[in-house]
Design an enzyme around this catalytic site. Structure first.
Site, PDB file in Angstrom:
ATOM      1  N   THR A  96       0.830  -1.213   0.000  1.00 46.08           N
ATOM      2  CA  THR A  96       0.000   0.000   0.000  1.00 46.08           C
ATOM      3  C   THR A  96       0.860   1.256   0.000  1.00 46.08           C
ATOM      4  O   THR A  96       0.551   2.236  -0.705  1.00 46.08           O
ATOM      5  CB  THR A  96      -0.912   0.018   1.242  1.00 46.08           C
ATOM      6  OG1 THR A  96      -1.630  -1.212   1.303  1.00 46.08           O
ATOM      7  CG2 THR A  96      -1.887   1.170   1.180  1.00 46.08           C
ATOM      8  N   TYR A  99     -13.373  -3.939  -0.552  1.00 46.39           N
ATOM      9  CA  TYR A  99     -14.551  -3.379  -1.220  1.00 46.39           C
ATOM     10  C   TYR A  99     -15.723  -4.355  -1.286  1.00 46.39           C
ATOM     11  O   TYR A  99     -16.846  -4.015  -0.941  1.00 46.39           O
ATOM     12  CB  TYR A  99     -14.202  -2.861  -2.626  1.00 46.39           C
ATOM     13  CG  TYR A  99     -15.316  -2.073  -3.276  1.00 46.39           C
ATOM     14  CD1 TYR A  99     -15.617  -0.784  -2.838  1.00 46.39           C
ATOM     15  CD2 TYR A  99     -16.080  -2.614  -4.305  1.00 46.39           C
ATOM     16  CE1 TYR A  99     -16.652  -0.063  -3.414  1.00 46.39           C
ATOM     17  CE2 TYR A  99     -17.106  -1.897  -4.889  1.00 46.39           C
ATOM     18  CZ  TYR A  99     -17.394  -0.622  -4.434  1.00 46.39           C
ATOM     19  OH  TYR A  99     -18.428   0.084  -4.997  1.00 46.39           O
ATOM     20  N   TYR A 154      -2.485 -10.650   4.540  1.00 49.46           N
ATOM     21  CA  TYR A 154      -2.456  -9.255   4.989  1.00 49.46           C
ATOM     22  C   TYR A 154      -3.867  -8.854   5.401  1.00 49.46           C
ATOM     23  O   TYR A 154      -4.766  -8.776   4.569  1.00 49.46           O
ATOM     24  CB  TYR A 154      -1.929  -8.370   3.864  1.00 49.46           C
ATOM     25  CG  TYR A 154      -1.794  -6.894   4.189  1.00 49.46           C
ATOM     26  CD1 TYR A 154      -1.791  -6.415   5.499  1.00 49.46           C
ATOM     27  CD2 TYR A 154      -1.638  -5.967   3.161  1.00 49.46           C
ATOM     28  CE1 TYR A 154      -1.651  -5.069   5.779  1.00 49.46           C
ATOM     29  CE2 TYR A 154      -1.496  -4.617   3.430  1.00 49.46           C
ATOM     30  CZ  TYR A 154      -1.507  -4.170   4.739  1.00 49.46           C
ATOM     31  OH  TYR A 154      -1.380  -2.828   5.012  1.00 49.46           O
ATOM     32  N   ARG A 175      -8.552  -0.516   5.655  1.00 49.45           N
ATOM     33  CA  ARG A 175      -8.537  -0.274   4.209  1.00 49.45           C
ATOM     34  C   ARG A 175      -9.499  -1.193   3.456  1.00 49.45           C
ATOM     35  O   ARG A 175     -10.019  -0.826   2.410  1.00 49.45           O
ATOM     36  CB  ARG A 175      -7.122  -0.456   3.651  1.00 49.45           C
ATOM     37  CG  ARG A 175      -6.167   0.662   4.058  1.00 49.45           C
ATOM     38  CD  ARG A 175      -4.843   0.549   3.326  1.00 49.45           C
ATOM     39  NE  ARG A 175      -3.932   1.620   3.685  1.00 49.45           N
ATOM     40  CZ  ARG A 175      -3.893   2.818   3.125  1.00 49.45           C
ATOM     41  NH1 ARG A 175      -4.728   3.108   2.153  1.00 49.45           N
ATOM     42  NH2 ARG A 175      -3.018   3.720   3.519  1.00 49.45           N
ATOM     43  N   LYS A 198       0.455 -10.580   8.055  1.00 53.64           N
ATOM     44  CA  LYS A 198       0.685  -9.200   8.483  1.00 53.64           C
ATOM     45  C   LYS A 198      -0.633  -8.740   9.086  1.00 53.64           C
ATOM     46  O   LYS A 198      -1.610  -8.504   8.380  1.00 53.64           O
ATOM     47  CB  LYS A 198       1.088  -8.316   7.304  1.00 53.64           C
ATOM     48  CG  LYS A 198       1.289  -6.847   7.698  1.00 53.64           C
ATOM     49  CD  LYS A 198       1.592  -5.967   6.489  1.00 53.64           C
ATOM     50  CE  LYS A 198       1.703  -4.507   6.914  1.00 53.64           C
ATOM     51  NZ  LYS A 198       1.924  -3.606   5.755  1.00 53.64           N
ATOM     52  N   ILE A 203       6.100  -5.519   9.541  1.00 55.11           N
ATOM     53  CA  ILE A 203       6.263  -4.903   8.224  1.00 55.11           C
ATOM     54  C   ILE A 203       5.867  -3.455   8.445  1.00 55.11           C
ATOM     55  O   ILE A 203       4.701  -3.142   8.647  1.00 55.11           O
ATOM     56  CB  ILE A 203       5.417  -5.579   7.145  1.00 55.11           C
ATOM     57  CG1 ILE A 203       5.933  -7.002   6.916  1.00 55.11           C
ATOM     58  CG2 ILE A 203       5.464  -4.789   5.840  1.00 55.11           C
ATOM     59  CD1 ILE A 203       5.107  -7.829   5.934  1.00 55.11           C
TER      60      ILE A 203
END
Length: 292
Positions: free
Chosen positions: A46, A109, A135, A140, A164, A206
């Protein structure tokens, strides 16, 4: 997979004032990480603003990083999406030479159910020639991958080696640490709670913050891995204000301002992102000077 213990850095993509990929700055950025002791690099995450990069630009960024790294650090490639069939297709066509693992984001989404998330990663696992780090970033994706789903994936697919975890929820992180196999890597995706996760048994981070402060952040992580709590928290407390600042106006605007102040790269970002305000730049300058 001990190569992914410690500090991983989610690399930004530097841009010139004319909004082109700045190859020279990207090379400086890679060298800055290597020289300051980070353990591995994450490409096309990202922070790289990969949503605004063309296919040709992505190839340029990947090639530049691989050349400059020259095998010194393990490389993780961000490859995920909310169209399972497209991700599977990309895994069959993408040039994965030089990469040691994939970082694959939970579908965004669409807001799938937990079973939908499981089925997505089942397909990704079966298609991937490389180990996969899941992840989870609900802020997000608008969809939280719950500990039970993570545990199922960790147990069912040998090439899913870690996660992550960026929900910012230490209780959820502890549940994953408790319930997944002992060799499953639970990696912090939230700079502020990296140390508590490490002390609970996490594998590292990370990080965005480590990109601008690799020596300091890596030292904290290494101390945490050694369970040297007092020394590690002393560094954590020094970095806390800076962590808040770099995310105050979004990522990567904040960290790119740090990189500009450190004369590594300009702070240009691509719309719909905008560069950090003068107030934030000033506050970051003060933080950097105080940290020295």
């Amino acid at each position: 997979m001990t190569k992914f213990l410690g500090t991983g850095v989610a690399l930004a993509t530097p841009f010139t004032s004319s909004n082109e990929v700045d190859e020279n700055a990207l090379r400086r950025l890679v060298q800055f990480q290597i020289k300051n002791g980070v353990d591995y690099l994450v490409v096309m995450g990202t922070t790289a603003e990969n949503a605004t990069l063309s296919k040709a630009e992505k190839e340029l960024v990947k090639t530049t990083i691989k050349q400059e790294n020259n095998g010194k650090l393990p490389l993780v490639l961000g490859l995920g999406g909310n169209n399972t069939a497209q991700v599977v297709s990309d895994l069959k066509t993408e040039n994965l030479d030089g990469f040691d693992a994939l970082l694959s984001v939970s579908p965004y989404y669409n807001k799938p159910t937990q079973e939908g998330i499981y089925k997505h990663f089942e397909a990704v696992s079966k298609a991937s020639p490389l180990p996969i780090i899941l992840y989870n970033v609900p802020g997000r994706t608008s969809s939280n991958m719950l500990p039970l789903t993570v545990t199922r994936l960790a147990n069912d697919f040998e090439n899913i080696i870690g996660i992550k975890e960026a929900a910012g929820d230490i209780v959820q992180a502890m549940q994953i640490l408790r319930d997944t196999p002992s060799d499953f890597l639970v990696i912090s995706g939230d700079d502020m709670i990296t140390l508590p996760m490490l002390l609970a048994g996490g594998a590292g981070v990370i990080s965005v913050m480590a990109q601008g402060f690799p020596a300091e952040f890596t030292k904290m992580v290494n101390l945490g891995l050694l369970k040297k709590t007092k020394e590690a928290y002393a560094i954590q407390f020094e970095l806390m204000d800076g962590i808040d600042l770099i995310f105050k106006e979004g990522n990567p605007a904040g960290i790119k301002s740090v990189l500009e102040l450190k004369k590594i790269a300009e702070n240009n970002v691509r719309l719909p992102l905008v560069e950090a305000s003068s107030e934030l730049k000033s506050a970051l300058s003060v933080f950097i000077n105080q940290l020295k």
